[in-house]
Write an enzyme that holds these catalytic residues in place. Structure first.
Site, PDB file in Angstrom:
ATOM      1  N   LYS A   1      -1.711   5.633  -1.382  1.00 47.61           N
ATOM      2  CA  LYS A   1      -2.075   5.692   0.028  1.00 47.61           C
ATOM      3  C   LYS A   1      -1.162   6.678   0.749  1.00 47.61           C
ATOM      4  O   LYS A   1       0.038   6.764   0.448  1.00 47.61           O
ATOM      5  CB  LYS A   1      -1.955   4.287   0.627  1.00 47.61           C
TER       6      LYS A   1
ATOM      7  N   SER B   1      -6.648  -1.104   6.286  1.00 46.41           N
ATOM      8  CA  SER B   1      -6.419   0.327   6.430  1.00 46.41           C
ATOM      9  C   SER B   1      -6.372   1.096   5.118  1.00 46.41           C
ATOM     10  O   SER B   1      -6.424   2.327   5.110  1.00 46.41           O
ATOM     11  CB  SER B   1      -5.109   0.557   7.180  1.00 46.41           C
TER      12      SER B   1
ATOM     13  N   SER C   1      -4.927  -5.348   5.078  1.00 46.23           N
ATOM     14  CA  SER C   1      -5.187  -3.948   4.714  1.00 46.23           C
ATOM     15  C   SER C   1      -5.260  -3.673   3.225  1.00 46.23           C
ATOM     16  O   SER C   1      -5.696  -2.597   2.830  1.00 46.23           O
ATOM     17  CB  SER C   1      -4.137  -3.034   5.342  1.00 46.23           C
TER      18      SER C   1
END
Length: 590
Positions: free
Chosen positions: A162, A243, A267
């Site tokens: 990420k 997210s 997330s």
């Protein structure tokens, strides 16, 4: 979208309805970064350093071919047969051990699939950039395998990270924001160091909800100014949740075998559930947050996205450990397991006592409820003893209280400043301002509204900027209240009362339509009690609603990852609900 005046207070349920945190159209973003290899097909635009305009970039494959008719699937753009399709870490290692595949070849296969699927083909926009050194790293690992043998199960395995996880190489680390392009980290995040030590190839950085979805309560999950709108691979007009959107989409779509994600509240688990994969949110302190763009040191944690519980367990083992730079990991000393896969037992549900917290976690999505009722029957048939209902006694307080948001706002302001202080100006990007504080980021966004705030504002940032220091009694009381409500008087209390091994609940509702005008259409979730307590979660595919995945969450006490992995694995083996996505252009209605 014009900003409205931010509310003075917002309870957690209202906030979650508008977007999960880092915690039809594809909205373009800025993806080309100097010094790193861009995801294929990236467009160019103004300003010069942003390199990509906002706007609709979806609807066609390269060459002008249609993306697929209503209810039809887009033909895969990568060649077949292909050893990476739905492959496990063990599958790939066997091929490399037999000499049928090298890490160099494997890395090239993943890079080619990213090329075919990320901004071409279904235009998933899951990957922000690939590592320009990935092939050379793979070549070196191949030579090491030949001379000394593999380091372990991740040797030569390409892994995506990420984009809020720092790497001290030629890739950027920006949390999806243009504001961080002017500075660079000086070293790898602790978890990235651990992956390199395990012999993994850091393949690239994934798209995410910008700033891990803490910038605005009206955000569109999966959108960032750098990457544009990430798309759900099951039905492309549906949202991937956030997210950690790109990490989940990449794993589900075979752009990698496993990926790293982060969670503040939902997330990891929400994107895993909406994209049909496994997500593990570790206990806070089991994995280090050093070198990760923060929201909250009370709630942030880093964990795996994978297509199987076994792969998730392998990745979890690699990234855990005590880090002197993250004091929370001191509590994990002696908690790290040498081999999380040793807890995986296909008969692990026999005699397990599992509670079903109905209150708050059921009822907001009848289709999801129907899937989970089927999952509960699978648990029964596999030998689990279900206590139903087994409600979390503090759930009404958790839903009504603004305390979680209070903690996040205070800590965002303080933690972001501490993180930015460690970054250094990028000499190649002198045209971009250096940001050191949340106030700097706010000013940057205002100066670049066209690129950063075309679809939603930064009202949550503005609220955080108004907060005081971390010795404020309001903040300290909110932290203590969250830990009490989520932990000792919440999850721990219900587990103790009914002598339970774990709780299970729907991870969330099916993916909603991506809506840049109104933001996320979020119905509900089960992540908040564990988030505020810092406790672990594991989500596993449980079934489908009209082609959209639904996950089941296993939740337990702090440091109960071995128990949750055992239960989740046994459920996974009994249910086998993982199905590869078909990249449908729209939801079939016949």
């Amino acid at each position: 979208m014009n900003e409205a005046d931010p509310p003075n207070a917002m309870n957690r349920r209202d906030f979650l309805r508008r977007g999960t945190l880092a915690a039809g159209a594809v909205l373009g973003g800025a993806a080309l970064v100097q010094g790193a290899a861009p995801a294929a097909g990236t467009t160019k635009g103004a300003p010069a350093w942003a390199r990509a305009p906002l706007g609709d970039t979806g609807g066609e494959q390269s060459g002008g071919r249609p993306l697929g008719g209503k209810g039809t699937s887009t033909p895969p753009a990568s060649p077949a047969p292909n050893p990476i399709r739905e492959a496990s870490i063990d599958d790939l290692q066997r091929l490399m051990e037999r000499g049928e595949l090298t890490s160099r070849e494997l890395t090239r296969l993943y890079l080619d699939r990213i090329e075919a699927m990320n901004t071409a083909g279904p235009s998933l926009r899951a990957v922000l950039e690939s590592n320009p050194d990935a092939i050379e790293i793979a070549i070196a690992l191949d030579a090491e395998r030949r001379s000394r043998g593999p380091r372990g199960p991740l040797h030569g395995i390409p892994i995506l990270l990420k984009d809020n996880i720092d790497t001290g190489d030629r890739m950027q680390s920006t949390a999806g924001s243009l504001a961080l392009l002017g500075t660079r980290p000086t070293r790898d995040a602790f978890v990235a160091e651990r992956l390199r030590a395990a012999g993994a190839v850091l393949l690239g950085k994934t798209n995410l909800s910008e700033w891990a979805n803490i910038r605005s309560s009206r955000s569109v999950s999966g959108w960032s100014a750098r990457g544009g709108q990430c798309r759900n691979p099951y039905i492309l007009t549906r949202n991937p949740c956030g997210s950690s959107s790109g990490s989940a989409v990449a794993v589900s779509s075979d752009l990698c075998v496993v990926a790293l994600a982060t969670e503040t509240d939902g997330s990891i688990v929400c994107p895993a559930h909406t994209n049909g994969i496994v997500g593990v949110k570790p206990t806070v302190g089991l994995t280090s947050r050093t070198g990760v763009v923060p929201i909250s040191h009370t709630q942030d944690t880093i964990g795996p996205h994978a297509r199987s519980v076994r792969d998730a367990a392998i990745l979890l083992e690699a990234i855990t450990g005590v880090d002197p730079r993250d004091t929370a990991t001191a509590a994990g000393a002696g908690r790290k397991q040498k081999d999380y896969t040793s807890f995986l037992d296909p008969l692990g549900l026999r005699g397990a006592r599992i509670g079903v917290p109905r209150k708050s976690f059921f009822g907001y999505s009848p289709p999801a409820d129907q899937v989970i009722e089927g999952a509960l029957e699978v648990l029964r048939r596999a030998g689990a003893v279900l206590v139903d209902p087994a409600d979390i006694p503090t759930i009404d307080e958790i839903n009504a209280s603004p305390d979680e948001m209070t903690v996040l706002l205070y800590e965002l302001k303080a933690d972001l400043a501490a993180y930015c202080a460690e970054r250094v100006p990028d000499p190649a990007r002198r045209d971009i301002p250096v940001v050191r504080t949340l106030a700097d980021v706010i000013a940057f966004n205002e100066a670049h509204r066209k690129e950063e705030m075309a679809f939603f504002g930064q009202e949550t940032f503005l609220q955080a900027q108004e907060k005081g220091p971390l010795n404020d009694p309001i903040y300290l009381d909110a932290v203590a209240a969250g830990r009490r409500r989520g932990g000792t008087e919440g999850i721990d209390a219900v587990l103790d009362r009914f002598q339970l091994d774990a709780l299970v609940a729907p991870t969330g509702g099916p993916a909603w339509p991506t809506d840049p005008l109104n933001g996320d259409h979020f119905l509900g979730a089960s992540s908040s009690p564990a988030a505020i307590a810092g406790y672990p979660l594991v989500t596993v595919p449980a079934g489908f609603c009209l082609g959209l995945p639904v996950g089941i969450t296993f939740m337990g006490r702090a440091w109960s990852e071995p128990v949750l992995l055992r239960l989740a694995y046994a459920y996974e083996q009994a249910s086998r609900e993982r199905r590869a996505p078909r990249f449908l252009a729209s939801m079939p209605m016949d």
